[in-house]
Design a protein around this motif. Sequence first.
Motif, PDB file in Angstrom:
ATOM      1  N   LYS A 332       0.816  -1.212   0.000  1.00  0.00           N
ATOM      2  CA  LYS A 332       0.000   0.000   0.000  1.00  0.00           C
ATOM      3  C   LYS A 332       0.859   1.276   0.000  1.00  0.00           C
ATOM      4  O   LYS A 332       1.776   1.411   0.802  1.00  0.00           O
ATOM      5  CB  LYS A 332      -0.921   0.035   1.226  1.00  0.00           C
ATOM      6  CG  LYS A 332      -1.854  -1.167   1.377  1.00  0.00           C
ATOM      7  CD  LYS A 332      -2.913  -1.225   0.305  1.00  0.00           C
ATOM      8  CE  LYS A 332      -3.937  -0.144   0.428  1.00  0.00           C
ATOM      9  NZ  LYS A 332      -5.022  -0.261  -0.588  1.00  0.00           N
ATOM     10  N   GLY A 333       0.532   2.193  -0.952  1.00  0.00           N
ATOM     11  CA  GLY A 333       1.070   3.541  -0.929  1.00  0.00           C
ATOM     12  C   GLY A 333       2.540   3.704  -1.232  1.00  0.00           C
ATOM     13  O   GLY A 333       3.117   4.750  -0.940  1.00  0.00           O
ATOM     14  N   GLN A 334       3.195   2.703  -1.836  1.00  0.00           N
ATOM     15  CA  GLN A 334       4.640   2.781  -2.049  1.00  0.00           C
ATOM     16  C   GLN A 334       5.023   2.836  -3.526  1.00  0.00           C
ATOM     17  O   GLN A 334       6.184   2.587  -3.873  1.00  0.00           O
ATOM     18  CB  GLN A 334       5.329   1.582  -1.384  1.00  0.00           C
ATOM     19  CG  GLN A 334       5.124   1.477   0.106  1.00  0.00           C
ATOM     20  CD  GLN A 334       5.764   2.613   0.871  1.00  0.00           C
ATOM     21  OE1 GLN A 334       6.673   3.281   0.374  1.00  0.00           O
ATOM     22  NE2 GLN A 334       5.296   2.858   2.095  1.00  0.00           N
ATOM     23  N   ALA A 335       4.073   3.183  -4.396  1.00  0.00           N
ATOM     24  CA  ALA A 335       4.352   3.175  -5.834  1.00  0.00           C
ATOM     25  C   ALA A 335       5.467   4.152  -6.198  1.00  0.00           C
ATOM     26  O   ALA A 335       6.303   3.861  -7.073  1.00  0.00           O
ATOM     27  CB  ALA A 335       3.080   3.503  -6.618  1.00  0.00           C
ATOM     28  N   GLN A 336       5.501   5.323  -5.552  1.00  0.00           N
ATOM     29  CA  GLN A 336       6.542   6.300  -5.864  1.00  0.00           C
ATOM     30  C   GLN A 336       7.885   5.890  -5.274  1.00  0.00           C
ATOM     31  O   GLN A 336       8.945   6.238  -5.804  1.00  0.00           O
ATOM     32  CB  GLN A 336       6.140   7.676  -5.321  1.00  0.00           C
ATOM     33  CG  GLN A 336       4.918   8.293  -6.008  1.00  0.00           C
ATOM     34  CD  GLN A 336       5.126   8.476  -7.497  1.00  0.00           C
ATOM     35  OE1 GLN A 336       4.335   7.995  -8.313  1.00  0.00           O
ATOM     36  NE2 GLN A 336       6.192   9.145  -7.879  1.00  0.00           N
ATOM     37  N   ALA A 337       7.850   5.136  -4.182  1.00  0.00           N
ATOM     38  CA  ALA A 337       9.095   4.763  -3.494  1.00  0.00           C
ATOM     39  C   ALA A 337       9.783   3.564  -4.127  1.00  0.00           C
ATOM     40  O   ALA A 337      10.981   3.349  -3.913  1.00  0.00           O
ATOM     41  CB  ALA A 337       8.804   4.474  -2.023  1.00  0.00           C
ATOM     42  N   LEU A 338       9.045   2.777  -4.895  1.00  0.00           N
ATOM     43  CA  LEU A 338       9.597   1.547  -5.468  1.00  0.00           C
ATOM     44  C   LEU A 338       9.773   1.731  -6.970  1.00  0.00           C
ATOM     45  O   LEU A 338       8.801   1.836  -7.721  1.00  0.00           O
ATOM     46  CB  LEU A 338       8.660   0.371  -5.175  1.00  0.00           C
ATOM     47  CG  LEU A 338       9.221  -1.043  -5.362  1.00  0.00           C
ATOM     48  CD1 LEU A 338      10.403  -1.283  -4.419  1.00  0.00           C
ATOM     49  CD2 LEU A 338       8.147  -2.084  -5.107  1.00  0.00           C
ATOM     50  N   SER A 339      11.009   1.771  -7.415  1.00  0.00           N
ATOM     51  CA  SER A 339      11.306   2.021  -8.824  1.00  0.00           C
ATOM     52  C   SER A 339      11.140   0.763  -9.662  1.00  0.00           C
ATOM     53  O   SER A 339      11.102  -0.352  -9.137  1.00  0.00           O
ATOM     54  CB  SER A 339      12.732   2.537  -8.971  1.00  0.00           C
ATOM     55  OG  SER A 339      13.667   1.511  -8.661  1.00  0.00           O
ATOM     56  N   ARG A 340      11.075   0.949 -10.945  1.00  0.00           N
ATOM     57  CA  ARG A 340      10.981  -0.187 -11.871  1.00  0.00           C
ATOM     58  C   ARG A 340      12.219  -1.088 -11.758  1.00  0.00           C
ATOM     59  O   ARG A 340      12.109  -2.309 -11.793  1.00  0.00           O
ATOM     60  CB  ARG A 340      10.839   0.346 -13.307  1.00  0.00           C
ATOM     61  CG  ARG A 340      10.951  -0.720 -14.395  1.00  0.00           C
ATOM     62  CD  ARG A 340       9.809  -1.730 -14.338  1.00  0.00           C
ATOM     63  NE  ARG A 340      10.015  -2.830 -15.253  1.00  0.00           N
ATOM     64  CZ  ARG A 340       9.618  -2.816 -16.542  1.00  0.00           C
ATOM     65  NH1 ARG A 340       9.010  -1.737 -17.034  1.00  0.00           N
ATOM     66  NH2 ARG A 340       9.822  -3.854 -17.318  1.00  0.00           N
ATOM     67  N   LYS A 341      13.376  -0.467 -11.573  1.00  0.00           N
ATOM     68  CA  LYS A 341      14.607  -1.243 -11.428  1.00  0.00           C
ATOM     69  C   LYS A 341      14.546  -2.139 -10.196  1.00  0.00           C
ATOM     70  O   LYS A 341      14.959  -3.309 -10.239  1.00  0.00           O
ATOM     71  CB  LYS A 341      15.803  -0.294 -11.344  1.00  0.00           C
ATOM     72  CG  LYS A 341      17.150  -0.993 -11.299  1.00  0.00           C
ATOM     73  CD  LYS A 341      18.281   0.017 -11.290  1.00  0.00           C
ATOM     74  CE  LYS A 341      19.637  -0.690 -11.256  1.00  0.00           C
ATOM     75  NZ  LYS A 341      20.770   0.300 -11.245  1.00  0.00           N
ATOM     76  N   GLU A 342      14.026  -1.591  -9.094  1.00  0.00           N
ATOM     77  CA  GLU A 342      13.917  -2.384  -7.865  1.00  0.00           C
ATOM     78  C   GLU A 342      12.907  -3.514  -8.034  1.00  0.00           C
ATOM     79  O   GLU A 342      13.102  -4.618  -7.505  1.00  0.00           O
ATOM     80  CB  GLU A 342      13.517  -1.474  -6.705  1.00  0.00           C
ATOM     81  CG  GLU A 342      14.628  -0.522  -6.273  1.00  0.00           C
ATOM     82  CD  GLU A 342      14.153   0.499  -5.253  1.00  0.00           C
ATOM     83  OE1 GLU A 342      14.850   0.671  -4.231  1.00  0.00           O
ATOM     84  OE2 GLU A 342      13.084   1.103  -5.462  1.00  0.00           O
ATOM     85  N   ILE A 343      11.823  -3.254  -8.741  1.00  0.00           N
ATOM     86  CA  ILE A 343      10.827  -4.300  -8.995  1.00  0.00           C
ATOM     87  C   ILE A 343      11.446  -5.426  -9.813  1.00  0.00           C
ATOM     88  O   ILE A 343      11.217  -6.611  -9.549  1.00  0.00           O
ATOM     89  CB  ILE A 343       9.598  -3.714  -9.707  1.00  0.00           C
ATOM     90  CG1 ILE A 343       8.834  -2.775  -8.755  1.00  0.00           C
ATOM     91  CG2 ILE A 343       8.666  -4.826 -10.187  1.00  0.00           C
ATOM     92  CD1 ILE A 343       7.679  -2.050  -9.399  1.00  0.00           C
ATOM     93  N   ASP A 344      12.246  -5.066 -10.814  1.00  0.00           N
ATOM     94  CA  ASP A 344      12.910  -6.092 -11.631  1.00  0.00           C
ATOM     95  C   ASP A 344      13.861  -6.945 -10.788  1.00  0.00           C
ATOM     96  O   ASP A 344      13.963  -8.162 -10.984  1.00  0.00           O
ATOM     97  CB  ASP A 344      13.684  -5.428 -12.775  1.00  0.00           C
ATOM     98  CG  ASP A 344      12.754  -4.847 -13.840  1.00  0.00           C
ATOM     99  OD1 ASP A 344      11.571  -5.243 -13.876  1.00  0.00           O
ATOM    100  OD2 ASP A 344      13.213  -3.995 -14.628  1.00  0.00           O
ATOM    101  N   LYS A 345      14.535  -6.301  -9.834  1.00  0.00           N
ATOM    102  CA  LYS A 345      15.422  -7.064  -8.939  1.00  0.00           C
ATOM    103  C   LYS A 345      14.622  -8.034  -8.074  1.00  0.00           C
ATOM    104  O   LYS A 345      15.052  -9.163  -7.824  1.00  0.00           O
ATOM    105  CB  LYS A 345      16.226  -6.110  -8.053  1.00  0.00           C
ATOM    106  CG  LYS A 345      17.337  -5.376  -8.784  1.00  0.00           C
ATOM    107  CD  LYS A 345      18.127  -4.494  -7.816  1.00  0.00           C
ATOM    108  CE  LYS A 345      19.267  -3.776  -8.522  1.00  0.00           C
ATOM    109  NZ  LYS A 345      20.031  -2.896  -7.594  1.00  0.00           N
ATOM    110  N   LEU A 346      13.443  -7.586  -7.621  1.00  0.00           N
ATOM    111  CA  LEU A 346      12.579  -8.487  -6.853  1.00  0.00           C
ATOM    112  C   LEU A 346      12.132  -9.667  -7.704  1.00  0.00           C
ATOM    113  O   LEU A 346      11.993 -10.788  -7.208  1.00  0.00           O
ATOM    114  CB  LEU A 346      11.364  -7.717  -6.321  1.00  0.00           C
ATOM    115  CG  LEU A 346      11.625  -6.729  -5.179  1.00  0.00           C
ATOM    116  CD1 LEU A 346      10.369  -5.910  -4.899  1.00  0.00           C
ATOM    117  CD2 LEU A 346      12.067  -7.450  -3.920  1.00  0.00           C
TER     118      LEU A 346
END
Length: 592
Positions: A332-346
């Motif tokens: 919840k509410g973390q779309a601005q805090a989580l970058s596309r690069k970080e999502i790819d790492k996940l």
Amino acid sequence: MAEFMTGLKRSCYCGEVRLSDVGKKITVCGWCQRQRDLGQLIFIDLRDRTGILQLAFDESCDRDVFQKAFSVRAEYVLAAVGVVRERTSKNKEISTGDVELEVQELRIFSKSETPPFAIEENSNVKEDTRLKYRYLDLRRPDMQKKIIGRHRIVKVAHDYYDENGFVEIETPDLIKSTPEGARDYLVPSRMFPGNFFALPQSPQLYKQLLMLSGFDRYMQIARCFRDEDLRADRQPEFTQIDFEMSFVNQEDVMGIAEGFIEKVYREILGIKIPLPLRRMTWQEGMERFGSDKPDLRFGMELTDVSECLKDTEFKVFSGALKTGSVRGINLKGQAQALSRKEIDKLGEWVKSYGAKGLAWTRLAEKETSSFEKFLKAEEVEALRKKMDAQPGDVLFFVADPKNKVVFDTLGALRCELAHRFNLIDDSKPCLLWITDFPLFEYSEEEGRFMAMHHPFTMPNPQDLDRLESDPGSVRALAYDMVLNGNEVGGGSIRINDSELQRRMFKALGFTPEEAQRRFGFLIDAFRYGAPPHGGMAFGLDRLVMLMLNCDSIRDVIAFPKVASSAELMSEAPTEVDQKQLNELGIQVVKQK
């Protein structure tokens, strides 16, 4: 040292001296924390396990004593005799900051080289260095507090179980190897060449035999050994608070365990634990949190979205739904805090849990998704509604033909995200019971069902008729205690009927001959009257680690091993002399 033994006797510890002691002549011993030379005035901070006391040497001091104080360096071992006086410049950061010792006699028992790191609290020295010089690391006040904290927790355990009628009985450390679970540590026998003892993975069989022996309440602070891959909270040798009870049911055992937890938190940390603890079934834990040791200090529960996608043409999801599921979590509410690069790492990170990848939707100002373009508009709408998606949220999904992969992946991901975004409520400990575990789990490697706990766990009586026909659906009378997302204890009611034990071995794929060979002494004992019994064990190391808020289990073990199971200080394990190998009839085969 002989002079010390005959001429001096420590009268108190450094950290015990207070204003009420002013005017008293005392003798203290310890290590030099630091020496400060101010010309006509020298101060030495003397440290023992209770704290620091300032030693003062001035113009009134004997010149030989003053010169001796001048020569002292960090970590010298000293004894000081003098009179307690009030300090003119007080130090509110230490418990003895109102007083100092006007030294009349000083003895240096041992000098020290400059240590490889400073002996101080909260050292940022690399752990490998700390473990190589563990005897120095253990001098640090924060490490001593942890080891003493462990001692006090063990004392509470001894007192509690004694107060409740338990008899402490030691069980053997050299036992028969009964491989069923983790790998045994083997000990070769010189008297019986080619034969081996094993170190106990737990006292399980012996504590059951003690129930047959009429000791209806047993406990032990037991050393256990498992030759398995290590993690931060796991060691090859570890300690259990182990207990067993006769003529009891599941509620009786859980009640005793709850009483211990309540007492140890109250006496050690001054925290009141409300009883009874919360209960949750294994199935609920997996479906809501993806874990049989769920951390309830934050939300982000799993949501099953399989029904929303039942007619989807997206093959990643439709393929999984044939035998498995699609589930998600909402950050919840973390779309601005989580970058596309970080999502790819996940997405790469989750592959270590068996997932093929991570589907996601990021509801930032500009919405992006890894998969929604492959779905129908009504499927996207249903999916977001089911996930309670709002602007600013990030949705993560895992799809797999095996629900275990879905649960394991999302269960680990929710914890990773909670730690990363500081979502955990640490205001109080979160304790609960997990019950109704499956009796068996299927091992692809072994090609058979394995006991989830051990082969002596009592099946739920309601499921006994499916023991042979559908073993995967049988529940166990087993229970785990979970603290802040960590299993700290577990146990079960045991089988006490020979015929039921035979059926259990058969369900596990053992022939009668194999069962007799492995567990014959226990099977034979059952023929002479076995009471209904059950018990559990707390993992002492892990419990201490969590109660004292440590990052690693190694911080609460005096001489721990590293991830490779080696001990850096003594450099164990090592090769041994050929003579020793010859005596044991062992030939070492060099492996590449």
